[in-house]
Design an enzyme around this catalytic site. Structure first.
Site, PDB file in Angstrom:
ATOM      1  CD  GLU A 132      -7.720  19.121  -1.257  1.00  0.00           C
ATOM      2  OE1 GLU A 132      -6.727  19.378  -1.304  1.00  0.00           O
ATOM      3  OE2 GLU A 132      -8.322  20.464  -1.093  1.00  0.00           O
ATOM      4  CD  GLU A 154      -2.110   6.109   2.799  1.00  0.00           C
ATOM      5  OE1 GLU A 154      -2.759   6.994   2.280  1.00  0.00           O
ATOM      6  OE2 GLU A 154      -2.291   5.449   3.265  1.00  0.00           O
ATOM      7  CG  ASP A 211      -1.879   1.342   1.427  1.00  0.00           C
ATOM      8  OD1 ASP A 211      -3.023   1.112   0.944  1.00  0.00           O
ATOM      9  OD2 ASP A 211      -2.022   2.086   2.492  1.00  0.00           O
ATOM     10  CG  HIS A 270      -6.729   6.122   4.431  1.00  0.00           C
ATOM     11  ND1 HIS A 270      -6.422   5.642   3.135  1.00  0.00           N
ATOM     12  CD2 HIS A 270      -7.472   5.906   5.403  1.00  0.00           C
ATOM     13  CE1 HIS A 270      -7.925   5.384   2.901  1.00  0.00           C
ATOM     14  NE2 HIS A 270      -8.467   5.885   4.022  1.00  0.00           N
ATOM     15  CG  ASP A 322      -4.235   1.638   4.992  1.00  0.00           C
ATOM     16  OD1 ASP A 322      -5.091   1.354   6.703  1.00  0.00           O
ATOM     17  OD2 ASP A 322      -4.201   2.077   4.240  1.00  0.00           O
TER      18      ASP A 322
END
Length: 223
Positions: free
Chosen positions: A52, A9, A7, A150, A155
């Site tokens: 965001e 980010e 995963d 997250h 994750d």
């Protein structure tokens, strides 16, 4: 069979718009079981952090500036991944970011054929249902209350459990933290023996049997 649950980010949704990876988390599986080996890095994206994206993962520009850039971590990442299959939730998203970083460094890209998309797996199994990581954790009763934001490694760890469920690899009572060689003790309820029931044939049945035997040549019932 070696697989890497992966995963990332990022600072945004599209590397073509200048967005970068800020965190990579990987969990190694062998024969569908975690080995305990992980790869986890925070990455300095060398750019600002949009509000965001910060709301999603909580990684600030100030925090990430204390870590190495992707170029300094790429060799360790490629060595860890190797040629293992990559198990990724929404694989196209993470793969486009990883390959954008590799392309920026003029390094060979990872082929999409190396990736397995668990979103697609879940959609095929649960048609019309929600297939987000949170939704799948709820479906499979996987504890995820600690997932406030997250995080790439967190994750990846949750996805490893989801992946086991999607593949049918989890067995009742099997713990992800179990060490190799551990065995699970099971008990079986004793089998109850019931007495045999005797059913005497009726006279009509005996007569029918005798009539049938008369038609046979050297029947075994008369030997």
């Amino acid at each position: 069979m070696r697989e890497i649950v992966l995963d990332t980010e990022t600072t945004g949704l599209d590397p073509r718009s200048g967005h970068r990876i800020v965190e990579i988390g990987c969990v190694e599986l062998v024969n569908l079981m975690p080995t305990g080996r992980t790869f986890h890095r925070y990455i300095d994206p060398e750019r600002d952090m949009p509000a965001e994206a910060f709301a999603v993962h909580g990684l600030s520009r100030e925090f990430l500036s204390q870590h190495k850039v992707f170029a300094a971590e790429v060799d360790a990442f490629i060595d860890f991944v190797g040629d293992a299959r990559l198990v990724i939730h929404n694989a196209s998203f993470d793969m486009k970011f990883i390959n954008a970083e590799l392309e920026r460094l003029a390094r060979p890209q990872l082929p999409m054929s190396q990736a397995l998309d668990t979103v697609q797996m879940a959609r095929e199994r649960f048609r019309g249902a929600q297939v987000s990581l949170d939704a799948l954790c709820r479906r499979f009763n996987i504890e995820s209350s600690h997932r406030v934001k997250h995080g790439a490694l967190l994750d990846a760890e949750l996805l490893a459990e989801v992946y086991l469920e999607l593949t049918g690899g989890r067995q009742p009572g099997l713990l992800l933290g179990a060490k190799a060689g551990d065995t699970e003790t099971t008990t079986t309820a004793p089998r109850r023996e019931w007495p045999r029931r005797q059913f005497a044939p009726a006279e009509a049945e005996i007569a029918a049997h005798d009539a049938f035997v008369e038609k046979l040549s050297d029947p075994i019932w008369r030997r």
